[in-house]
Design an enzyme around this catalytic site. Structure first.
Site, PDB file in Angstrom:
ATOM      1  N   LYS A 151      31.598  48.897  39.250  1.00 58.00           N
ATOM      2  CA  LYS A 151      32.247  47.937  39.902  1.00 58.00           C
ATOM      3  C   LYS A 151      32.813  46.903  39.018  1.00 58.00           C
ATOM      4  O   LYS A 151      32.387  46.658  37.812  1.00 58.00           O
ATOM      5  CB  LYS A 151      31.457  47.266  40.854  1.00 58.00           C
ATOM      6  N   LYS A 201      30.135  42.536  45.751  1.00 59.80           N
ATOM      7  CA  LYS A 201      30.375  43.728  46.767  1.00 59.80           C
ATOM      8  C   LYS A 201      29.208  44.643  46.108  1.00 59.80           C
ATOM      9  O   LYS A 201      28.992  45.550  47.462  1.00 59.80           O
ATOM     10  CB  LYS A 201      31.717  44.040  46.700  1.00 59.80           C
ATOM     11  N   SER A 205      38.556  46.933  45.872  1.00 63.40           N
ATOM     12  CA  SER A 205      37.637  45.458  45.997  1.00 63.40           C
ATOM     13  C   SER A 205      38.149  44.694  47.102  1.00 63.40           C
ATOM     14  O   SER A 205      38.509  43.331  46.970  1.00 63.40           O
ATOM     15  CB  SER A 205      37.765  44.879  44.681  1.00 63.40           C
ATOM     16  N   SER A 235      33.619  39.942  42.363  1.00 65.97           N
ATOM     17  CA  SER A 235      33.444  40.950  43.076  1.00 65.97           C
ATOM     18  C   SER A 235      32.289  42.017  42.766  1.00 65.97           C
ATOM     19  O   SER A 235      32.228  42.966  43.418  1.00 65.97           O
ATOM     20  CB  SER A 235      34.918  41.831  43.033  1.00 65.97           C
TER      21      SER A 235
END
Length: 406
Positions: free
Chosen positions: A233, A74, A131, A71
């Site tokens: 993140k 992203k 997420s 993720s």
């Protein structure tokens, strides 16, 4: 330790010697003072710490080796979103259509229905907190026309930023064998997010946001556990391991850290803190450490039995959803009381989503206060902490089998 020798240790009673040895072992396992001694261990591990202002590398391990981003993908989806907002091609309140493809994304997700809409700002918040894979795909389709086309745009933009070893295949980071990056490339992207979009970077430190009847909290524990951390993140797939990119500011110095391939969230976060501490020490910025709490025993229960799954398709590996675990912190006579208890527990847990559900018990309805969307270790560690502070807590096993990206 000063004043201790083998002779003096032999004179200690056995129980004291054992206690001393166990305490020493525990301290060594908790405080990973130098990255070279960190027990990350796997061949997929890599890391890097850079000075955000200059780009100077303070420490790195396997920083140019290819890794699956999960993720962390992203971050590039958000880069292109922020770029479109800056260039006035889209606005925060613009509607984002949700296709069947976007709605079909595996958890973690917001659960958006096909044909519905959400705003650009809601999609951004879904990415930086939960997420959400469905929101990422919807943004990709808005900006690229299709997610495949958007992935091409992501790769081209990454190369133009200097991310020479990165290739994207989707907007979310869900497993794809051809999706690769490196710790160094992710540090480059992080610095660009910080410097190119000062008006939007603050989204990465969003603690929570309201989505329909839920309060969704940010998955990034570093925002609450590491002084000075303000983004960026988390990421996880089975192939990538537990990934994390963190930016932290102390004494006017901003560092960016990347840790890829850790074995658990806890290991990942502790190691990131150690890397950042060491980086700040090199920059002559003082560090203050926090005490590490002891973890008591917990209770483990199972949810309702899941229906038997069909045989997996050839080449597809299914496993118990990594983020489908939950904890239950009590049953209450009113929904309001249960929600208040869940919100209070969520402040302690610092992860997952608040869930309140009714249940029939002895011909009356009670409301169960739960925190959902956790992984196995998160659920057990959270329940241990809550048991220590508040009393009984139950861990609920997942009852579905899906691929996960977080």
């Amino acid at each position: 330790m000063a004043g201790f020798s083998l002779q003096s240790l032999r004179k200690l009673p056995n129980w004291r010697l054992l206690s001393w040895a166990l305490s020493a072992a525990a301290l060594l396992s908790i405080f990973l003072v130098r990255p070279a001694h960190a027990q990350i261990g796997s061949a997929r591990y890599s890391s890097i710490i850079v000075d955000a202002a200059s780009g100077d590398v303070l420490e790195d391990v396997n920083a140019d080796q290819p890794r699956h981003p999960a993720s962390l993908t992203k971050m590039m989806t958000l880069y292109l979103t922020f770029e479109a907002m800056r260039d006035r091609r889209i606005t925060l309140d613009q509607a984002v259509p949700v296709s069947g493809h976007a709605a079909s994304m595996e958890p973690t997700k917001l659960g958006i229905l096909p044909g519905s809409r959400l705003t650009v700002q809601q999609a951004i918040l879904g990415l930086v907190t939960k997420s959400a894979n469905d929101a990422a795909a919807a943004l990709g389709e808005l900006l690229g026309g299709s997610e495949d086309r958007f992935a091409q745009m992501m790769t081209l933009r990454a190369r133009s930023l200097g991310m020479t070893h990165t290739t994207f295949q989707n907007a979310s980071g869900l497993p794809d064998p051809e999706q690769w990056t490196t710790a160094r490339d992710l540090a480059v992207l992080s610095r660009h997010l910080i410097t190119d979009f000062p008006a939007y970077y603050g989204y990465f430190s969003t603690p929570s946001f309201a989505w329909h009847r839920q309060i969704i909290f940010n998955h990034d524990m570093m925002l609450r556990s590491y002084p000075g951390a303000d983004g960026l993140k988390t990421g996880y797939t089975e192939a990538s391991g537990h990934n994390l990119v963190t930016s932290a500011v102390r004494g006017g110095v901003r560092l960016v850290g990347v840790v890829l391939g850790a074995a658990s969230n806890g290991e990942r976060d502790i190691h990131m803190a150690s890397l950042l501490d060491h980086g700040f020490e090199q920059m002559d910025v003082p560090i203050a450490h926090k005490p590490v709490p002891l973890v008591p025993r917990i209770m483990l229960i199972s949810s309702a039995h899941a229906a038997e799954l069909p045989r997996p398709l050839a080449g597809m590996r299914l496993r118990i959803a990594a983020s489908n675990w939950a904890i239950q912190v009590g049953s209450y006579t009113t929904e309001q009381a249960a929600r208040a208890a869940a919100i209070a527990a969520r402040r302690t847990v610092e992860d997952g989503d608040i869930r309140v559900e009714p249940a029939a018990v002895r011909r009356r309805t009670v409301w169960r206060a739960q925190i959902a969307g956790l992984r196995s270790t998160e659920a057990q560690e959270a329940c241990a902490s809550l048991s220590h502070r508040r009393g009984q807590c139950m861990v609920i096993r997942p009852d579905t089998h899906v691929l996960a990206s977080r």
